[in-house]
Every structure is written in structure tokens, then in C-alpha cells.
Design a protein around this motif. Structure first.
Motif, mmCIF file in Angstrom:
data_model
loop_
_atom_site.group_PDB
_atom_site.id
_atom_site.type_symbol
_atom_site.label_atom_id
_atom_site.label_comp_id
_atom_site.label_asym_id
_atom_site.label_seq_id
_atom_site.Cartn_x
_atom_site.Cartn_y
_atom_site.Cartn_z
ATOM 1 N N PHE A 11 25.708 6.093 41.972
ATOM 2 C CA PHE A 11 25.073 5.984 43.106
ATOM 3 C C PHE A 11 25.185 5.433 44.658
ATOM 4 O O PHE A 11 25.431 5.404 45.443
ATOM 5 C CB PHE A 11 24.574 6.527 43.249
ATOM 6 C CG PHE A 11 24.795 8.101 44.676
ATOM 7 C CD1 PHE A 11 24.185 7.942 45.503
ATOM 8 C CD2 PHE A 11 24.814 9.509 44.470
ATOM 9 C CE1 PHE A 11 24.136 8.905 46.913
ATOM 10 C CE2 PHE A 11 24.576 10.273 45.325
ATOM 11 C CZ PHE A 11 25.051 9.673 46.699
ATOM 12 N N ARG A 151 20.833 15.292 47.857
ATOM 13 C CA ARG A 151 21.138 16.354 48.525
ATOM 14 C C ARG A 151 22.855 16.245 47.894
ATOM 15 O O ARG A 151 23.534 17.289 47.921
ATOM 16 C CB ARG A 151 22.240 15.672 50.036
ATOM 17 C CG ARG A 151 20.730 16.167 50.696
ATOM 18 C CD ARG A 151 20.537 15.825 52.261
ATOM 19 N NE ARG A 151 20.314 15.368 53.310
ATOM 20 C CZ ARG A 151 20.217 14.786 53.864
ATOM 21 N NH1 ARG A 151 20.583 13.925 54.633
ATOM 22 N NH2 ARG A 151 19.302 15.588 55.470
ATOM 23 N N ASP A 152 22.981 15.270 47.863
ATOM 24 C CA ASP A 152 23.917 15.041 46.322
ATOM 25 C C ASP A 152 24.694 15.526 45.368
ATOM 26 O O ASP A 152 24.851 16.546 45.098
ATOM 27 C CB ASP A 152 24.578 13.252 46.221
ATOM 28 C CG ASP A 152 25.641 13.495 44.884
ATOM 29 O OD1 ASP A 152 26.470 13.505 45.727
ATOM 30 O OD2 ASP A 152 26.265 12.878 44.115
ATOM 31 N N HIS A 153 22.964 16.116 44.751
ATOM 32 C CA HIS A 153 22.886 16.882 43.155
ATOM 33 C C HIS A 153 23.331 18.719 44.161
ATOM 34 O O HIS A 153 23.639 19.068 43.058
ATOM 35 C CB HIS A 153 21.565 16.471 42.221
ATOM 36 C CG HIS A 153 21.887 17.357 41.196
ATOM 37 N ND1 HIS A 153 22.505 17.423 40.323
ATOM 38 C CD2 HIS A 153 20.456 18.920 41.182
ATOM 39 C CE1 HIS A 153 21.555 17.956 39.615
ATOM 40 N NE2 HIS A 153 21.170 18.952 40.138
ATOM 41 N N GLY A 293 26.657 10.912 56.236
ATOM 42 C CA GLY A 293 26.753 10.587 55.392
ATOM 43 C C GLY A 293 25.229 9.910 54.266
ATOM 44 O O GLY A 293 24.955 9.647 53.276
#
Ligand code: NAD
Length: 296
Positions: A11, A151-153, A293
Motif C-alpha cells: 500500500f 478506508r481502503d479496506h 486520496g
């Protein structure tokens, strides 16, 4: 349940690539190169390693890196004079003073002398206040990295029960503010919390930032919860030096829905977020749109 591993290393590489793209665009379209100044006072070995890798990654994403290494007995006056110079240098968009400072220097005074708009660590009291009141600020790198992974998950974190274990100014408190900003119901637990296992068992999100090796066992974790382990602890096991988190990874991974490993979880995200913050500071300084982002 076997947890999904949240790969912070991969990531962080993605975040750095995003930063590098934006930096290339800034150079090409606006003739601007973001610059990060790092100030190191003294010769603390761990700090030297951090500063070296920060400098290397800054250059790798195409930014200018300015390293200022000062003697351990540098006076407060001289350090403040350097910060004043960096505050007024238009080529410098981010300033980071590596902590801890030698005992004779007043850390609060030094941090609060940094121009808040260049305070890429997010430790200046103005940034702390802005974050606390939900306004645009510079956000501390480690909690920002944790938020990005969450947030990504999950996509939206709204309505989730989150527990942050640890109430430090650099991790615990800003982490709790960020989760609150994303509409979680947040509990901050600490060394005086009564019945910590019970508090942790209620959480959909657990962020551990304590500094005690493997203190959170798997049976404290709610089935399917997301576990973000900020802890970095050096221990000796089977005659070998090892890095472990604040969570007992093996048992927690059997109950969690997703978990960050140590090493390779939160750690790499911290420097990636420092670069992201420097880019953000540069865009703000030049009244350009902020990178998408990469901010809270
Ligand atoms: P800190 O020592 O400032 O704060 C630790 C917190 O843990 C305190 O608020 C304390 O109340 C709480 N605590 C202590 N014992 C406890 C217990 N038994 N139960 C519950 N809470 C307890 O530490 P910090 O600077 O916030 O760092 C925490 C950990 O995160 C350390 O291991 C540090 O190395 C690591 N860290 C990692 C990164 C990274 O990039 N991954 C960045 C910063 C810190």
C-alpha cells in the motif's frame, strides 16, 4: 476465520507512486518541485536511520530533500534560527524536526516554532486544534497511514465501533480524531482503562498503539474485526532479535477479518504519508488543488 492481511508495504509503495506522479505533474505543468527539510539534532542511531530513509524516499519520489544535521549541544537559539530560515524559504514546503530532541531543548517550543502550513508531522498546536475541530490541517503521518488503510479496506467507516488503545499525542489522540471524523463511535483506551479486554471485544476496528509486545491476545478480538497494529517492539526470541507489534499476531489473525502485520504494516505507511503531506503542503502553498486520496 483467517484474517486478510493488510499489506502496508504494498500500500505504501502505491501511495509513493501516486505522490511521484503528482510531483512529476507539478514540475512539468507548474515548474514547482516540492521540498522537504529534515532537521536532526545529535547522533541518536535510530533517528539517524529514520532520517536517512526519509531523505532517500523523498528523492525517489522526485522531491528535493534538505538535511540539516546539528551537533548534540546545539543551542535552542540556533535551532530556532534555522527553523525561522526554513519557514521563510519558498523552496521548503515541509519541515520535520526529528524527535526526540536532546534534553536541553524544549520540544514543544521547537515544534510550535514551525510554520503550521509546513508542519508535515502535524504536531504543531494549530494543526492539533484544526484536526480536533474538523478543519483542514496537516495530519500526523502514522494515524493518517492507518486511516488510509482502513478506508481502503472498508470504504466507509461510518457507524463502526472503533477502539484506539493508547492516548499519545502522536498516535492515539489524532487517530481517535480521524476515526471520529469518519463517523466511527470511538473509545480511547489507555493504561488506566478498566476491563480492557471487554472494551476491545466490542470493537469493529482496533488500533493498538501502546508499545508493549503482543499485549493484545486473539481472544480479545471480536470475530471479523479489523486490527491495525501500530506497535513496534524489539524482542529477543529463540536467541534472535525480532520485531513484534502490540497485538499477538498469530492468535489475532485467527479471529480478525483483517490485520496489519509487524513489520510490513503501519510502519511503511508512515514515511509514505510524510511524502503525501509534503506534497499537500506544496499544493496548498501554491494555491493548487490538493492531491486526491492522500489527505484526511
Ligand atoms: P507512548 O508511549 O507515547 O504511548 C503509549 C500509550 O499506551 C499511552 O497513552 C499509555 O496510556 C498506553 N498504555 C500503556 N500501557 C498500557 C496498557 N497496559 N494498557 C493500555 N494502554 C496502555 O507511545 P506512542 O508514541 O504512541 O507509540 C506506541 C507504539 O507505536 C510504540 O511501539 C511505537 O514504537 C509505535 N509507533 C510506531 C510508528 C510507526 O510508524 N509504525 C509510529 C509511532 C509509534
Amino acid at each position: 476465520m483467517v484474517a486478510q492481511v493488510i499489506d502496508g508495504k504494498a500500500f505504501a509503495a502505491k501511495v509513493r507512486a501516486q505522490v511521484a506522479d503528482q510531483v512529476a505533474k507539478l514540475k512539468e505543468e507548474n515548474g514547482i518541485t516540492p521540498g522537504l527539510a529534515v532537521v536532526l539534532v545529535g547522533e541518536d542511531p535510530a533517528s539517524q536511520v529514520y532520517v536517512r530513509s526519509k531523505g532517500k524516499m523523498t528523492v525517489e519520489v522526485g522531491m528535493n530533500s534538505y538535511e540539516h544535521k546539528l551537533d548534540v549541544d546545539t543551542s535552542e537559539e540556533d535551532l530556532l534560527a534555522l527553523i525561522d530560515k526554513l519557514n521563510n524559504d519558498p523552496a521548503v514546503h515541509g519541515i520535520l524536526v526529528q524527535l526526540p530532541l536532546p534534553k536541553h531543548l524544549n520540544e514543544d517550543l521547537v515544534i510550535n516554532s514551525i510554520d503550521p502550513s509546513k508542519d508535515v508531522d502535524g504536531f504543531h498546536i494549530s494543526n492539533v486544534g484544526l484536526l480536533g475541530t474538523g478543519q483542514k490541517s496537516m495530519v500526523p503521518c502514522t494515524p493518517l497511514g492507518c486511516l488510509m488503510m482502513l478506508r481502503d479496506h472498508h470504504g466507509s467507516l461510518s457507524g463502526m465501533d472503533a477502539v484506539v488503545i493508547g492516548r499519545s499525542n502522536i498516535v492515539g489522540k489524532p487517530m481517535a480524531q480521524l476515526l471520529l471524523g469518519d463517523s466511527c463511535t470511538v473509545t480511547i483506551a489507555h493504561s488506566r482503562t478498566k476491563d480492557l479486554p471487554d472494551v476491545v471485544r466490542r470493537a469493529d476496528i482496533v488500533v493498538a498503539a501502546v508499545g508493549r509486545p503482543e499485549m493484545v491476545p486473539g481472544d480479545w478480538i471480536k470475530e471479523g474485526a479489523t486490527v491495525i497494529d501500530v506497535g513496534i517492539n524489539r524482542i529477543e526470541r529463540d536467541g534472535k532479535n525480532k520485531l513484534v507489534g502490540d497485538v499477538d499476531y498469530a492468535s489475532a489473525a485467527e479471529r480478525a477479518g483483517a490485520i496489519t502485520p509487524v513489520p510490513g504494516g503501519v510502519g511503511p505507511m508512515t514515511i509514505a504519508c510524510l511524502l503525501a503531506n509534503t506534497l499537500t503542503a506544496c499544493c496548498r502553498a501554491n494555491s493548487l488543488p490538493e492531491p486526491e486520496g492522500l489527505t484526511a
